[in-house]
Design an enzyme around this catalytic site. Structure first.
Site, PDB file in Angstrom:
ATOM      1  N   ARG B  58       0.861  -1.157   0.385  1.00 52.57           N
ATOM      2  CA  ARG B  58      -0.305   0.049  -0.020  1.00 52.57           C
ATOM      3  C   ARG B  58       1.508   1.117   0.003  1.00 52.57           C
ATOM      4  NH1 ARG B  58      -4.596  -1.245   2.882  1.00 52.57           N
ATOM      5  NH2 ARG B  58      -4.805   0.514   3.081  1.00 52.57           N
ATOM      6  N   THR B  59       1.485   1.421   1.051  1.00 52.64           N
ATOM      7  CA  THR B  59       2.412   2.418   1.359  1.00 52.64           C
ATOM      8  C   THR B  59       3.704   2.453  -0.309  1.00 52.64           C
ATOM      9  OG1 THR B  59       2.279   1.700   3.549  1.00 52.64           O
ATOM     10  CG2 THR B  59       4.242   3.962   2.242  1.00 52.64           C
ATOM     11  N   LYS B  86      22.737 -10.036   0.213  1.00 51.14           N
ATOM     12  CA  LYS B  86      24.885 -10.226   0.089  1.00 51.14           C
ATOM     13  C   LYS B  86      25.239  -9.445   0.993  1.00 51.14           C
ATOM     14  CE  LYS B  86      23.679 -10.174  -4.810  1.00 51.14           C
ATOM     15  NZ  LYS B  86      23.828  -8.753  -5.959  1.00 51.14           N
ATOM     16  N   ARG B 108      11.985   2.904   3.548  1.00 52.02           N
ATOM     17  CA  ARG B 108      11.392   1.876   4.398  1.00 52.02           C
ATOM     18  C   ARG B 108      12.252   1.129   5.564  1.00 52.02           C
ATOM     19  NH1 ARG B 108       4.964  -0.406   5.375  1.00 52.02           N
ATOM     20  NH2 ARG B 108       4.706   1.420   5.523  1.00 52.02           N
ATOM     21  N   HIS B 136       6.489   6.975  11.376  1.00 54.46           N
ATOM     22  CA  HIS B 136       6.023   6.825   9.974  1.00 54.46           C
ATOM     23  C   HIS B 136       4.832   8.066   9.653  1.00 54.46           C
ATOM     24  CE1 HIS B 136       4.281   4.622   6.096  1.00 54.46           C
ATOM     25  NE2 HIS B 136       3.500   4.089   6.985  1.00 54.46           N
TER      26      HIS B 136
END
Lengths: 427, 315
Positions: B58-59, B86, B108, B136
């Site tokens: 969604r974000t 890695k 994020r 957020h």
């Protein structure tokens, strides 16, 4: 060879005095102590003019991490020894939390050999209490003592199995060995990066209640009562743990406690915007705790101040806070940081020096820490007031993870002597 | 209109007027987004990279649409599948991307503070799309815009935030934002899901949901992560729903015109009753999604203006 140290203020932690004086050193041992500059000394003695600075027994730092074997790129005996000399630390009591752990006479002998080759200061090794610091089987405490282990500790790992711990304590007691533990409830503190409170909640970091330290100490005190072992708590950092410590001492248990310099001079808010150089273990506490613990050092309830020197390279610190490694270097900043307590009038200089030098030496049965005839001439000459701004690039440690970078400090080491030989001189 | 920030890392750094500036601009974008032609050239020529170190549909979609509507060249990087696996460190990844001269970086990350750390190492504007349990900010801003449009104001409202406050970055950013805008904030949830000393944030804390909802204007539900329901924090899903799930009976204690919000994705039947979530008279959950795009357009627009103004001109 004799040396006459003169034109100085003599700091004697045992007598609790700071006064003009002089000392005569013969073959690395203090031979005579004078109230004032003596007249007509033998012409063969070398005169050391101390320029009016303060001469004190060298610092005995319990709990220094040197990263040999395993991570020599972080700190070697050479680099740690040079850092110690520059910081006025004449005896490093080293931790066994290396990789592999120092848990057998063979690894201990390796370390002792390396230390003697490379370090300009005294190195007194400690050994692990349990094999691999895994908390399951005790190490060969007897053999390790014969090989020179000054104390037994699993460092920041708690021996969670109380049966294992009580047996190790009982066995250690029969040999008169000192056990050093990290009082902390392992369940509550699991995964924590900071101390719980408003700041931790704001930053969204996993936190541990300060109560975990008291719980750990309570458990350990019960086990000492049960076994009669000689016990030292490596770091007491919270106000809540102090009454239990006080009671245990009053009840005659063989218990002492220490605290790291960072917990005496910094608090939880210093982490600010996730500054990982301020991540230490246990985490920094609230200001109320810091003040209470500093008071406890002043009153003698907490016996020992140490640097908790823990080198970490940039790679292990330049990470998100939770993932970053814990620990800070401290050998070179211990003295000026500790001087903050004197300048803030929390304690006087002789009291501070008992915690930095006399008490750790006494607790480990070492001959240093004293200004007395027959004591080794392990000495630090310093100016307690000289101001400077710390630049971490100047540190001698291979790792430069100090929280004091860029901070104003006071207290400068002018020279350090081990058994009468100069191992550091400020330029 | 002033918005003197290089990055949008959290609500903590924003002032009341910053928030108002942002919401006012977002309002205009919300209107534009309802037009057939939604395109603007505000970010024309600029490169936006979405770096998501944690799963998000969604974000990430919201930021992508926002960037595209403003004319940016948008690129999505699924970091879970990339070099981090890695063994490359966050900072090295940031430095590598930085060398490609992005203008906006939307990040994020599962660790609190990781976006701050990254922002210190790059030259572009960084938007925090959620870091660990920390902040957020665009979620709080879209919630604020939704409330302001539904209630006609964003001050002196009584707002209940309910559920897993301890693990929620949405809750932290909302507490900060709604506090700055001078609202009364109530936190409702089991004490095991409350952060320590949360009462010092100028909020009232309730473990009884009916009391906590008494007379409130806004009910903001939080998502309860599945992994918290196994007896570690709460005894079980059904006991949680019984005591803290929002249903018509509990909502009846709130003000009669109270709105219901949820940042999504919802666990129907765990923290919120499904029928209630779909009730267009009470639920503004779809408006939140709509406002999300508008708020992200506004935030990127404002940051891009500052970013472009700070660049040496090549002309």
């Amino acid at each position: 060879m004799t040396q006459l140290f003169t034109n100085l203020r003599l700091l004697d932690p045992e007598a609790g005095t700071l006064a003009p004086g002089a000392i005569l050193v013969r073959d690395g041992v203090i031979a005579e102590v004078f109230d004032s500059a003596p007249e007509g000394q033998a012409s063969d003695s070398q005169v050391v003019d101390c320029g009016g600075h303060t001469l004190a027994p060298g610092i005995v730092d319990i709990g220094v991490k040197v990263c040999e074997p395993g991570e020599r790129h972080k700190e070697s005996y050479r680099s740690a020894g040079l850092a110690a000399a520059a910081g006025g630390v004449t005896t490093m009591v080293t931790r066994p939390d290396t990789d592999p752990a120092i848990d057998s006479p063979e690894t201990l002998e390796f370390v002792t050999r390396r230390a003697n080759e490379a370090a300009p200061v005294n190195v007194v090794p400690m050994a692990a209490l349990t094999k691999g610091r895994a908390g399951r089987e005790m190490t060969e405490i007897g053999f390790l003592m014969d090989a020179g282990a000054a104390a037994f500790t699993d460092c920041d790992r708690v021996v969670t199995d109380t049966k294992v711990f009580s047996r190790a304590l009982t066995y250690a007691r029969s040999l008169g060995a000192l056990v050093i533990a990290h009082p902390q409830d392992p369940g509550l503190s699991k995964g924590a990066a900071v101390t719980s409170g408003k700041f931790a909640s704001l930053r969204g970091l996993p936190a541990v209640s300060p109560m975990a330290e008291r719980m750990g100490l309570d458990r350990d005190i019960a086990l000492i009562e049960m076994t009669g072992a000689r016990y030292h708590a490596d770091q007491i950092t919270t106000a809540r743990a102090l009454p239990a410590l006080e009671r245990a001492k009053r009840n005659g248990l063989d218990i002492t406690a220490g605290v790291g310099i960072h917990h005496l001079t910094l608090n939880a808010l210093d982490v600010a915007d996730y500054r990982t150089f301020f991540k230490v273990k246990p985490p920094l506490r609230d200001e109320d705790d810091r003040l209470a613990v500093a008071e406890a050092v002043a009153s003698g309830l907490i016996d020992i101040i140490c640097s908790m020197h823990t080198p970490q390279d940039e790679e292990s610190k330049r990470l998100p806070f939770e993932e970053a490694a814990s620990g800070a270097v401290g050998l070179e900043t211990l003295l000026p940081a500790a001087m903050r307590l004197v300048h803030a009038e929390v304690m006087d200089l002789p009291t501070l020096w008992r915690a930095l030098s006399l008490n750790p030496a006494k607790r480990l049965g070492l001959s240093g820490g004293r200004i007395a005839v027959g004591a080794p001439a392990d000495l630090v000459l310093f100016n307690p007031d000289a101001p400077f701004v710390l630049d971490r690039a100047t540190l001698r440690s291979k790792s430069r993870n100090t929280p004091f970078d860029g901070m104003r400090m006071q207290g400068k080491v002018m020279a350090t002597y081990v058994a009468g030989s100069c191992v550091y001189e400020a330029n | 209109m002033s918005f003197a920030h290089r990055h949008l890392l959290g609500i903590e750094q924003l002032s009341q007027s910053d928030i108002t500036t942002l919401l006012d601009l977002a309002d205009t974008y919300a209107e534009r987004n309802r037009q057939p032609n939604k395109h603007s050239d505000a970010l024309r020529g600029l490169t936006q990279i979405n770096m998501f170190f944690e799963n998000s549909t969604r974000t990430q979609a919201s930021f992508e649409i926002a960037g595209k509507r403003l004319g940016a060249d948008v690129m999505n990087m699924a970091m879970q599948a990339s070099s981090i696996k890695k063994g490359e460190t966050l900072i090295d990844t940031a430095m590598t991307l930085n060398a490609m001269h992005p203008d906006l970086l939307v990040v994020r990350h599962p660790q609190s503070g990781a976006v701050d750390l990254l922002a210190q190492k790059v030259n572009c504007a960084v938007l925090n799309a959620g870091d660990g349990r920390h902040e957020h900010p665009t979620q709080a801003l879209l919630d604020a815009l939704t409330i302001r449009r539904a209630k006609g104001r964003l001050h002196r409202l009584s707002i209940a935030i309910c559920g897993d406050i301890a693990h929620s970055r949405v809750a932290r950013s909302n507490i900060l934002l709604l506090g700055k805008m001078e609202n009364r904030i109530r936190l409702v949830g089991p004490p095991t899901l409350m952060p320590s000393q949360i009462d010092q944030f100028g909020v009232e804390v309730f473990d009884d949901m009916k009391k906590g909802l008494e007379g409130v204007d806004v009910v903001m539900m939080l998502r309860l992560q599945k992994e918290r329901m196994d007896g570690g924090f709460i005894p079980s899903e059904r006991e949680y729903y019984h005591r803290y799930g929002l249903d018509a009976e509990k909502l009846a204690h709130a003000s009669p015109d109270a709105i219901v919000m949820h940042p999504g994705p919802m666990n129907r039947g765990v923290e919120i009753d499904g029928t209630l979530a779909d009730d267009i008279n009470r639920s503004v959950i779809q408006d939140q999604v709509e406002m999300g795009v508008a708020v992200r357009m506004a935030a990127m627009d404002l940051l891009a203006r500052n970013h472009v103004a700070a660049q040496p001109s090549v002309a």
